[in-house]
Design an enzyme around this catalytic site. Structure first.
Site, mmCIF file in Angstrom:
data_model
loop_
_atom_site.group_PDB
_atom_site.id
_atom_site.type_symbol
_atom_site.label_atom_id
_atom_site.label_comp_id
_atom_site.label_asym_id
_atom_site.label_seq_id
_atom_site.Cartn_x
_atom_site.Cartn_y
_atom_site.Cartn_z
ATOM 1 N N HIS A 133 0.827 -1.210 0.000
ATOM 2 C CA HIS A 133 0.000 0.000 0.000
ATOM 3 C C HIS A 133 0.860 1.258 0.000
ATOM 4 O O HIS A 133 0.603 2.218 -0.735
ATOM 5 C CB HIS A 133 -0.913 0.012 1.233
ATOM 6 C CG HIS A 133 -2.047 -0.953 1.143
ATOM 7 N ND1 HIS A 133 -2.637 -1.502 2.255
ATOM 8 C CD2 HIS A 133 -2.704 -1.460 0.071
ATOM 9 C CE1 HIS A 133 -3.611 -2.308 1.872
ATOM 10 N NE2 HIS A 133 -3.671 -2.299 0.562
ATOM 11 N N ARG A 182 -10.419 1.022 -10.776
ATOM 12 C CA ARG A 182 -10.772 0.155 -9.651
ATOM 13 C C ARG A 182 -12.093 0.676 -9.065
ATOM 14 O O ARG A 182 -12.149 1.782 -8.553
ATOM 15 C CB ARG A 182 -9.687 0.193 -8.583
ATOM 16 C CG ARG A 182 -8.310 -0.263 -9.057
ATOM 17 C CD ARG A 182 -7.296 -0.122 -7.918
ATOM 18 N NE ARG A 182 -5.999 -0.641 -8.255
ATOM 19 C CZ ARG A 182 -4.983 0.105 -8.673
ATOM 20 N NH1 ARG A 182 -5.139 1.405 -8.812
ATOM 21 N NH2 ARG A 182 -3.814 -0.447 -8.951
ATOM 22 N N ASN A 185 0.844 -7.429 -10.138
ATOM 23 C CA ASN A 185 0.994 -7.522 -8.679
ATOM 24 C C ASN A 185 0.508 -8.877 -8.172
ATOM 25 O O ASN A 185 1.228 -9.618 -7.500
ATOM 26 C CB ASN A 185 0.203 -6.413 -7.985
ATOM 27 C CG ASN A 185 0.599 -5.028 -8.446
ATOM 28 O OD1 ASN A 185 1.599 -4.844 -9.126
ATOM 29 N ND2 ASN A 185 -0.195 -4.033 -8.087
ATOM 30 N N ASP A 186 -0.746 -9.202 -8.483
ATOM 31 C CA ASP A 186 -1.292 -10.487 -8.033
ATOM 32 C C ASP A 186 -0.690 -11.651 -8.806
ATOM 33 O O ASP A 186 -0.517 -12.748 -8.258
ATOM 34 C CB ASP A 186 -2.816 -10.504 -8.163
ATOM 35 C CG ASP A 186 -3.514 -9.996 -6.904
ATOM 36 O OD1 ASP A 186 -3.013 -10.266 -5.796
ATOM 37 O OD2 ASP A 186 -4.552 -9.331 -7.023
ATOM 38 N N CYS A 220 -1.642 -3.655 -16.392
ATOM 39 C CA CYS A 220 -2.155 -2.610 -15.505
ATOM 40 C C CYS A 220 -1.594 -2.747 -14.100
ATOM 41 O O CYS A 220 -2.010 -2.042 -13.188
ATOM 42 C CB CYS A 220 -3.687 -2.634 -15.457
ATOM 43 S SG CYS A 220 -4.383 -4.153 -14.782
#
Length: 556
Positions: free
Chosen positions: A186, A288, A438-439, A486
């Site tokens: 974050h 998002r 990221n994931d 993205c």
């Protein structure tokens, strides 16, 4: 004596200034018994403190907007967790003071999270911050957080809570360095949104002496302690060269030989739009939509409220491309009305599209709202599903889009290795792919994006991750369809060139990174990007991949 430390650079730029440390001392109240007749008063005090902290987090989110708003609203929900409050009240009933009851209840919940595996353990820092804020309010002492200063400084901390990062003043906080965290934590994401140079996962960062002069390079991850005057001048000159290059680079993203690579912005809501427009974003590559659903974890927002919020973003990019990700609930974004409360590992459970398919009324309402929001606008709307695992998932999403009457392209996010491996199959059902690096890294390497100890496995330069990107891009090219990125990988200017060389057709990132990526692409040809991609994939680790790509792109 000059010393160079190496962490992970997560936000471009150079900061030179004195070290100030974050106030992160754990407040442990005295354990004392209270008379039974004081219990109602102590319970009321606890509830008031919890409500005040939640309201403060919510207010900070409203001020910060965008990415930060969603993160802080999630923290506010954590403060208001009814099970935690019940535990606090139970402890007060048996004789604890309000502050001690809060401390012990949060400690018990913290232990559960820490023992639940890396994914949930990544929420511990957020939980600690909420606890410290409530306890500080009850004890009548200053909140932990960013130090007061009237002079600019470089902030050092074990970790930064979202509530602190979101409202950093860039005129005072020149940059920050943390001991924990990773490139997709974050704090890293918010640092990029703020345009503040940042380095994370730096071993021993908190042992750096208060007041010592440091130079932080957010691009390379280097932190130089007590830099010489010559080193400072060289870093400043390099930073000035970067600024000049950014100022001279305008227009659409393209390589020096004219190959177009559209540069899009990641946004969390209407508050992020002005920065994206100012940076010259050619559209939105990741909208998002969670921010709207986090306002009330007990029920979904009305269709009318969704239409209003979506239209504000769509109107900002006339003739542009706006890619909307439908609600990605679950894991670190739980919603009471959607998310199972008893999953042993939410990261591997019902999240993303799986959640929406179990609640078709929520998905249908969102898709209808998007269809209505786009009515009469010249925008090119595209809608994609998160956490698509296979063709069956993709077909279910496409069917839901058609049933809602959505006149848009339907796509799938590639965040699970199976989706990259079977991209050609998935593309039989949808019109485009978008890689959430990221994931995808998290699931490829079994490495939580919030845990500093495994930050090297979250490095988007890992050759195995590049292999998966290449597989997805090649499948899309073979079928004449698009494949964008993205995830935060697109924000690295050199890696952006490599991704273009792998066949990625668009790049989406935080607005602050767009000028850096635009300027870097403009210096190289597509052939150089392709050679750099091949060189990176031929290595066996992230650092060698980065070095090999840099060598090709610099013409060495």
């Amino acid at each position: 004596m000059t010393q160079t430390l190496q962490g992970v650079g997560v936000s471009h730029g150079v900061a030179i200034g004195q070290v100030r440390h974050m106030g992160t001392a754990v407040l442990e109240p005295e354990a004392r018994q209270i008379p039974a007749e004081d219990a109602p008063r102590e319970q009321a005090r606890a509830r008031q403190a919890v409500d005040a902290v939640a309201a403060d987090l919510q207010a900070r989110g409203n001020l910060a907007g965008g990415e930060a708003q969603a993160v802080l609203e999630a923290q506010a929900l954590m403060a208001l967790d009814p099970e935690l409050m019940s535990d606090v009240e139970r402890r007060i009933t048996v004789g604890s003071s309000a502050e001690r009851a809060v401390y012990d209840a949060f400690a018990a919940y913290r232990a559960l999270l820490a023992a639940a595996g890396d994914y949930l353990a990544g929420r511990v820092a957020d939980l600690d911050d909420v606890r410290n804020r409530i306890v500080a309010r009850l004890m009548g002492v200053p909140m932990p957080g960013v130090p007061d200063s009237d002079k600019p400084y470089v902030l050092f901390a074990r970790d930064l809570a979202p509530a602190d990062t979101a409202l950093l003043d860039p005129t005072l906080v020149l940059g920050f360095v943390t001991e924990e965290g990773g490139p997709t934590s974050h704090s890293a994401i918010l640092a990029r949104a703020l345009g503040v140079p940042a380095v994370v996962a730096l071993p021993g960062a908190t042992r750096t002496a208060e007041g010592v002069l440091v130079a932080v390079d957010g691009s390379t991850g280097s932190v130089i302690v007590e830099p010489t005057q010559g080193t400072q001048e060289a870093l400043r000159a390099e930073a000035e060269q970067r600024r000049a290059a950014l100022a001279s680079s305008t227009g659409p993203g393209r390589t020096s030989d004219g190959h177009r690579v559209p540069l899009l912005a990641n946004v969390g809501g209407p508050a992020d739009v002005p920065a994206a427009v100012e940076a010259g974003a050619e559209g939105v590559g990741l909208f998002r939509t969670e921010f709207l659903f986090l306002d009330d974890s007990k029920k979904a927002p009305s269709e009318e409220a969704q239409v209003e919020a979506y239209r504000k973003v769509l109107e900002a990019f006339p003739e542009g491309r706006v890619v909307v990700r439908v609600l990605d609930a679950g894991a670190d974004k739980p919603l009471e009305f959607l998310t199972p409360a008893d999953e042993p590992n939410p990261a591997l459970g019902v999240r993303g599209l799986r959640t929406l398919l179990e609640h078709p009324e929520v998905l249908g309402s969102q898709l209808r709202a998007l269809a209505r929001a786009a009515e009469g606008l010249p925008v090119h709307l595209e809608v994609m599903a998160p956490m698509v695992a296979d063709r069956q998932d993709a077909r279910a999403f496409a069917d839901a889009c058609r049933e809602a009457g959505l006149k848009a392209k339907f796509g799938a996010m590639v965040e699970i290795p199976s989706a990259a491996l079977r991209a050609r199959s998935i593309l039989q059902e949808v019109e485009f792919l978008s890689l959430g690096t990221n994931d995808l890294a998290q699931y490829t390497f079994a490495a939580d994006r919030q845990v500093g100890a495994v930050a090297r496995l979250q490095d988007p330069w890992q050759p195995a991750l590049l292999d998966l990107v290449a597989m997805a891009a090649e499948a899309a090219k073979a079928l004449g369809k698009s494949c964008g990125v993205c995830g935060e990988a697109a924000a690295d200017p050199v890696l952006a060139c490599v991704l273009s060389g792998l066949g990625v057709t668009s790049l989406s990132m935080g607005a602050a990174s767009i000028p850096y990526v635009r300027a870097r692409l403009a210096k190289v040809t597509l052939a150089q990007c392709e050679r750099a991609a091949a060189a990176a994939r031929a290595t066996d680790n992230a650092s060698d991949a980065r070095a090999a790509a840099n060598q090709v792109l610099s013409g060495e």
